[in-house]
Enzyme design. Sequence first.
Site, mmCIF file in Angstrom:
data_model
loop_
_atom_site.group_PDB
_atom_site.id
_atom_site.type_symbol
_atom_site.label_atom_id
_atom_site.label_comp_id
_atom_site.label_asym_id
_atom_site.label_seq_id
_atom_site.Cartn_x
_atom_site.Cartn_y
_atom_site.Cartn_z
ATOM 1 N N TYR A 180 -8.979 -11.582 -6.875
ATOM 2 C CA TYR A 180 -8.055 -11.663 -7.975
ATOM 3 C C TYR A 180 -8.039 -12.882 -8.857
ATOM 4 O O TYR A 180 -7.705 -12.718 -10.208
ATOM 5 C CB TYR A 180 -6.579 -11.417 -7.400
ATOM 6 C CG TYR A 180 -6.313 -10.262 -6.741
ATOM 7 C CD1 TYR A 180 -6.362 -9.068 -7.177
ATOM 8 C CD2 TYR A 180 -6.079 -10.582 -5.245
ATOM 9 C CE1 TYR A 180 -6.021 -7.852 -6.551
ATOM 10 C CE2 TYR A 180 -5.853 -9.184 -4.507
ATOM 11 C CZ TYR A 180 -5.895 -7.944 -5.193
ATOM 12 O OH TYR A 180 -5.912 -6.850 -4.385
ATOM 13 N N HIS A 214 -3.270 -10.151 3.871
ATOM 14 C CA HIS A 214 -4.860 -10.317 4.227
ATOM 15 C C HIS A 214 -5.332 -11.404 5.189
ATOM 16 O O HIS A 214 -4.452 -12.322 5.537
ATOM 17 C CB HIS A 214 -5.406 -10.882 2.579
ATOM 18 C CG HIS A 214 -5.482 -9.653 1.722
ATOM 19 N ND1 HIS A 214 -5.782 -10.234 0.462
ATOM 20 C CD2 HIS A 214 -5.496 -8.565 1.888
ATOM 21 C CE1 HIS A 214 -5.588 -9.117 -0.447
ATOM 22 N NE2 HIS A 214 -5.750 -7.928 0.463
ATOM 23 N N LYS A 232 -1.946 -0.391 12.742
ATOM 24 C CA LYS A 232 -3.220 -0.826 13.160
ATOM 25 C C LYS A 232 -3.714 -2.198 13.698
ATOM 26 O O LYS A 232 -4.248 -2.384 14.744
ATOM 27 C CB LYS A 232 -4.029 -0.948 11.746
ATOM 28 C CG LYS A 232 -5.453 -0.951 11.782
ATOM 29 C CD LYS A 232 -6.428 -0.698 10.650
ATOM 30 C CE LYS A 232 -7.856 -0.958 10.749
ATOM 31 N NZ LYS A 232 -8.486 -0.850 9.605
ATOM 32 N N ARG A 254 -0.686 -2.459 -6.512
ATOM 33 C CA ARG A 254 -0.730 -3.670 -5.531
ATOM 34 C C ARG A 254 -1.717 -4.771 -6.103
ATOM 35 O O ARG A 254 -1.531 -5.892 -5.828
ATOM 36 C CB ARG A 254 -1.491 -3.009 -4.239
ATOM 37 C CG ARG A 254 -1.677 -3.979 -3.131
ATOM 38 C CD ARG A 254 -1.808 -3.488 -1.844
ATOM 39 N NE ARG A 254 -2.661 -4.326 -0.946
ATOM 40 C CZ ARG A 254 -2.237 -5.019 0.149
ATOM 41 N NH1 ARG A 254 -0.908 -5.012 0.175
ATOM 42 N NH2 ARG A 254 -2.894 -5.767 1.009
ATOM 43 N N HIS A 282 -3.045 1.929 -5.635
ATOM 44 C CA HIS A 282 -3.486 0.847 -5.153
ATOM 45 C C HIS A 282 -3.432 0.108 -6.485
ATOM 46 O O HIS A 282 -3.549 -1.392 -6.336
ATOM 47 C CB HIS A 282 -4.709 1.002 -4.343
ATOM 48 C CG HIS A 282 -5.037 0.052 -3.334
ATOM 49 N ND1 HIS A 282 -4.184 -0.045 -2.041
ATOM 50 C CD2 HIS A 282 -5.720 -1.178 -3.211
ATOM 51 C CE1 HIS A 282 -4.285 -1.130 -1.591
ATOM 52 N NE2 HIS A 282 -5.603 -1.758 -2.018
ATOM 53 N N ARG A 289 1.054 -1.186 -0.008
ATOM 54 C CA ARG A 289 0.127 -0.133 0.033
ATOM 55 C C ARG A 289 1.076 1.130 -0.225
ATOM 56 O O ARG A 289 2.081 1.195 0.612
ATOM 57 C CB ARG A 289 -1.021 -0.020 1.247
ATOM 58 C CG ARG A 289 -1.636 -1.357 1.569
ATOM 59 C CD ARG A 289 -2.680 -1.091 2.634
ATOM 60 N NE ARG A 289 -3.452 -2.249 3.001
ATOM 61 C CZ ARG A 289 -3.044 -3.534 3.369
ATOM 62 N NH1 ARG A 289 -1.850 -3.478 3.864
ATOM 63 N NH2 ARG A 289 -4.058 -4.437 3.575
#
Length: 334
Positions: A299, A290, A159, A267, A264, A134
């Site tokens: 994807y 993820h 986070k 990515r 993005h 990111r």
Amino acid sequence: MSSPFIEQLRADMRLRGYSLRTEKSYLGWVRQYIFFHKKQHPKNLGSNEVREFLSWLANERHVAINTQKTALNALVYLYHKALGITLGDLNFSLATKQRQLPVVLSPHEVMSILSQLAGRNRLVVELLYGSGLRISEALSLRVQDVNLENLSLTIRDGKGKKDRQTLLSERLIPQIKEAISAALKVQANDNSSGVGPSLPSALDRKYPNAFKQPGWMFIFPSSSLCAHPYTGVLCRHHFHSSVIRKALKPAVIQAKVFKKVNCHTFRHSFATHLLQSGCDIRTVQELLGHNDVKTTQIYTHVIGQHYAGTSSPLDNLAFPSTPFPSMKEPSKIP
């Protein structure tokens, strides 16, 4: 609504270790909620008012479902953690969820865009594509996060408190070394004035001289000093993501790529191209960070793997081998 209440919430979130971005987002939604109910104090409101606000976002503002979820999370924090009030079952109107496939560039399109960039801006975009980062992760890289021997990057997740490692392209070693060398010169100059890179919360108090250690220096430092948002101490942060976005827009135009491209997108392209090259989805999930493989599975829809073994019925028709007629130019409007 009086500002002391908002400042009290801000102090509570910092005590709980919320990130600065989450803090700004939650406080913004709390303000909207308060203004929606004509500046009444939240403790005088409850589940009915929360339901009304969330339904208004879906039915009147037509926000995306993720936007509505963010607003819900902000209000859950407000009542459950800050005010200690249980909301119960809200049963509000959900925003419409529409699955949108991510925009993915072809390898040729990636090369075309990169060829229009240079220096630091190109290096950052190459990290986005080459390591699946990111934009915030690329700019937050510190010297200690780069392992040139193992060709890996350590991504610090402030986070979720879940660090991960991802790939580092061997092609970027010379540029990374040059960027680190330039960053350390900036740090040395800052240290002579008693300042240094911004540090994670409380680290500067625990280790007062940490700002002098090369490992804590940002690889992409800002061109100017600023006050730390938490402590107010003068420091040097990494440069803002808007710098890359402003450089990327003309590069996409000059490369004649007619897609909606942002930071993005690289990515997304990283993940898609890995899957196309035969990389298993679990590995891609770990590299992207993820939590759920279902997030990574989007994807497979981009490359058509969910239609494995299926071909278009048009391909089964036995057309005679004839050349395709040339297209006529459309007639001009008089």
